[in-house]
Design an enzyme around this catalytic site. Structure first.
Site, PDB file in Angstrom:
ATOM      1  N   ASP A  52       0.842  -1.205   0.000  1.00  0.00           N
ATOM      2  CA  ASP A  52       0.000   0.000   0.000  1.00  0.00           C
ATOM      3  C   ASP A  52       0.874   1.250   0.000  1.00  0.00           C
ATOM      4  O   ASP A  52       0.380   2.374  -0.140  1.00  0.00           O
ATOM      5  CB  ASP A  52      -1.002  -0.004   1.163  1.00  0.00           C
ATOM      6  CG  ASP A  52      -0.347  -0.023   2.532  1.00  0.00           C
ATOM      7  OD1 ASP A  52       0.881  -0.218   2.608  1.00  0.00           O
ATOM      8  OD2 ASP A  52      -1.074   0.158   3.536  1.00  0.00           O
ATOM      9  N   SER A  53       2.214   1.049   0.079  1.00  0.00           N
ATOM     10  CA  SER A  53       3.140   2.167  -0.116  1.00  0.00           C
ATOM     11  C   SER A  53       2.980   2.756  -1.517  1.00  0.00           C
ATOM     12  O   SER A  53       3.500   3.846  -1.793  1.00  0.00           O
ATOM     13  CB  SER A  53       4.588   1.719   0.105  1.00  0.00           C
ATOM     14  OG  SER A  53       4.881   0.571  -0.669  1.00  0.00           O
ATOM     15  N   ASP A  91      -0.870  -6.176  -0.180  1.00  0.00           N
ATOM     16  CA  ASP A  91      -1.206  -5.525   1.086  1.00  0.00           C
ATOM     17  C   ASP A  91      -2.715  -5.360   1.223  1.00  0.00           C
ATOM     18  O   ASP A  91      -3.406  -5.026   0.254  1.00  0.00           O
ATOM     19  CB  ASP A  91      -0.580  -4.120   1.117  1.00  0.00           C
ATOM     20  CG  ASP A  91       0.510  -4.013   2.160  1.00  0.00           C
ATOM     21  OD1 ASP A  91       0.506  -4.783   3.130  1.00  0.00           O
ATOM     22  OD2 ASP A  91       1.383  -3.128   1.982  1.00  0.00           O
ATOM     23  N   LYS A 120      -0.883  -9.381   3.105  1.00  0.00           N
ATOM     24  CA  LYS A 120      -0.159  -8.871   4.282  1.00  0.00           C
ATOM     25  C   LYS A 120      -1.075  -7.881   4.986  1.00  0.00           C
ATOM     26  O   LYS A 120      -1.775  -7.100   4.319  1.00  0.00           O
ATOM     27  CB  LYS A 120       1.139  -8.182   3.853  1.00  0.00           C
ATOM     28  CG  LYS A 120       1.857  -7.502   5.024  1.00  0.00           C
ATOM     29  CD  LYS A 120       3.261  -7.087   4.683  1.00  0.00           C
ATOM     30  CE  LYS A 120       3.386  -5.747   3.987  1.00  0.00           C
ATOM     31  NZ  LYS A 120       2.784  -4.621   4.722  1.00  0.00           N
ATOM     32  N   GLU A 122      -1.321  -5.217   8.652  1.00  0.00           N
ATOM     33  CA  GLU A 122      -0.596  -4.587   9.755  1.00  0.00           C
ATOM     34  C   GLU A 122      -1.322  -4.822  11.080  1.00  0.00           C
ATOM     35  O   GLU A 122      -2.556  -4.813  11.122  1.00  0.00           O
ATOM     36  CB  GLU A 122      -0.494  -3.074   9.516  1.00  0.00           C
ATOM     37  CG  GLU A 122       0.333  -2.715   8.301  1.00  0.00           C
ATOM     38  CD  GLU A 122       0.453  -1.203   8.108  1.00  0.00           C
ATOM     39  OE1 GLU A 122       0.036  -0.418   8.998  1.00  0.00           O
ATOM     40  OE2 GLU A 122       0.980  -0.802   7.050  1.00  0.00           O
ATOM     41  N   GLU A 189       9.133  -3.793  10.960  1.00  0.00           N
ATOM     42  CA  GLU A 189       9.534  -2.501  10.383  1.00  0.00           C
ATOM     43  C   GLU A 189       9.896  -1.507  11.493  1.00  0.00           C
ATOM     44  O   GLU A 189       9.173  -1.370  12.492  1.00  0.00           O
ATOM     45  CB  GLU A 189       8.378  -1.930   9.537  1.00  0.00           C
ATOM     46  CG  GLU A 189       8.705  -0.555   8.963  1.00  0.00           C
ATOM     47  CD  GLU A 189       7.784  -0.106   7.838  1.00  0.00           C
ATOM     48  OE1 GLU A 189       6.872  -0.877   7.458  1.00  0.00           O
ATOM     49  OE2 GLU A 189       7.979   1.014   7.346  1.00  0.00           O
TER      50      GLU A 189
END
Ligand code: KIV
Length: 290
Positions: A52-53, A91, A120, A122, A189
């Site tokens: 999602d970056s 993501d 993925k 968070e 991270e």
């Protein structure tokens, strides 16, 4: 939605990662948001992450919060069409895995139907219920702990996490909860190296670090960071292996100069008519000009 079938014998799979973790072979992951980056990265890396970056790296947002499922699907589809041999992880964007297990499963399942091998997401203890729901539906999940960019407002900025005893112990506890819930790997991270090392040696699943020191089972960097494609401030944990931004700008400026000077395109870059037709056209005059 097109079904993507990929069968090369050397495909990276989740069991490959498990084996490499046992063998101590380090795992390499980078991001790709389009087919060009995927084709460059695929023969080199083990895992391609449609992160999602994409929001801050490519779409001009300040952070990842505005990234939607539709945006992730669009970029994932572009990468999946290249049929990479790398494990393809997508993501889960902000709010796509928070509201209910049903919605989380539908969103993650849609990413797998568009070609991802895994998703993925968070977060730690608070997300364990969603991780379990996905794993129960045969959707492989990579966890992500530490400096989780979707929590930027809670963290008060992009700050290194796990620096005091409570935070460090919480991170270790979260890592073990995610492993127990069925995550096949964890991104760590923006945390101190010692904490990442302790997590890595105490877990059986691989850890993939970014700004988490060398003790992780593998490393991830954003594609554009590795290639020096981002202008301006570079975080401490990034090592750029090319001056991509400058290199590409120089190439573009040479082309622009060639256009302005009339040296592009040359004969080799142009198409020709057969000689007789060229001759005929040379004698052609616009209607009414005789
Ligand atoms: O979105 C992303 O690129 C990521 C990596 C930096 C791990 O989450």
């Amino acid at each position: 939605m097109s079904h993507i079938s990929r069968h090369p014998a050397d495909r990276v799979t989740i069991p490959s990662l498990r084996l490499w973790r046992e063998q101590g072979r380090r795992i390499v992951m980078t991001t790709a948001y389009d087919a060009v980056a995927a084709r460059i990265a695929d023969p080199i890396v083990d895992i391609i992450l449609v992160g999602d970056s994409v929001g801050n790296v490519c779409l001009g947002f300040d952070n990842t919060l505005p990234v939607s499922m539709a945006m992730m699907q669009h970029h994932l589809e572009a990468v999946a069409r290249t049929k990479p041999r790398s494990l393809l992880v997508a993501d889960m964007p902000f709010l796509s895995f928070h509201l209910s297990p049903q919605e989380t499963i539908r969103n993650a399942g849609g990413l797998l139907q568009r070609g991802a091998d895994a998703v993925k997401l968070e977060g730690g203890a608070k997300r364990v219920e969603m991780v379990r729901a996905l794993v129960d539906c045969e959707i492989p999940v990579m966890g992500h702990l530490g400096l989780t960019p979707q929590s930027v407002n809670v963290m008060g900025g992009f700050k290194v996490q796990g620096r005091n005893a409570d935070d460090a112990l919480r991170l270790l506890d979260d890592a073990h909860r995610l492993q127990a819930a069925g995550c096949f790997a964890l991104v760590l991270e923006g945390i101190p190296s010692e904490l990442a090392g302790r997590a890595t040696e105490s877990l059986t699943i691989p850890t993939i670090g970014i700004g988490a020191g060398p003790a992780c089972s593998g490393q991830v960097l954003v594609f554009h960071d590795v290639l020096g494609l981002i202008e301006g401030h570079r975080p401490k944990f990034v090592r750029a292996y090319a001056h991509g931004f400058q290199l590409l700008r120089e190439a573009l400026s040479i082309w622009a100069e060639d256009v302005r000077q009339g040296s592009f395109p040359g004969t080799n870059e142009s198409y020709r008519l057969p000689e007789e037709l060229a001759e005929e056209l040379a004698h052609w005059a616009p209607p009414g000009s005789h």
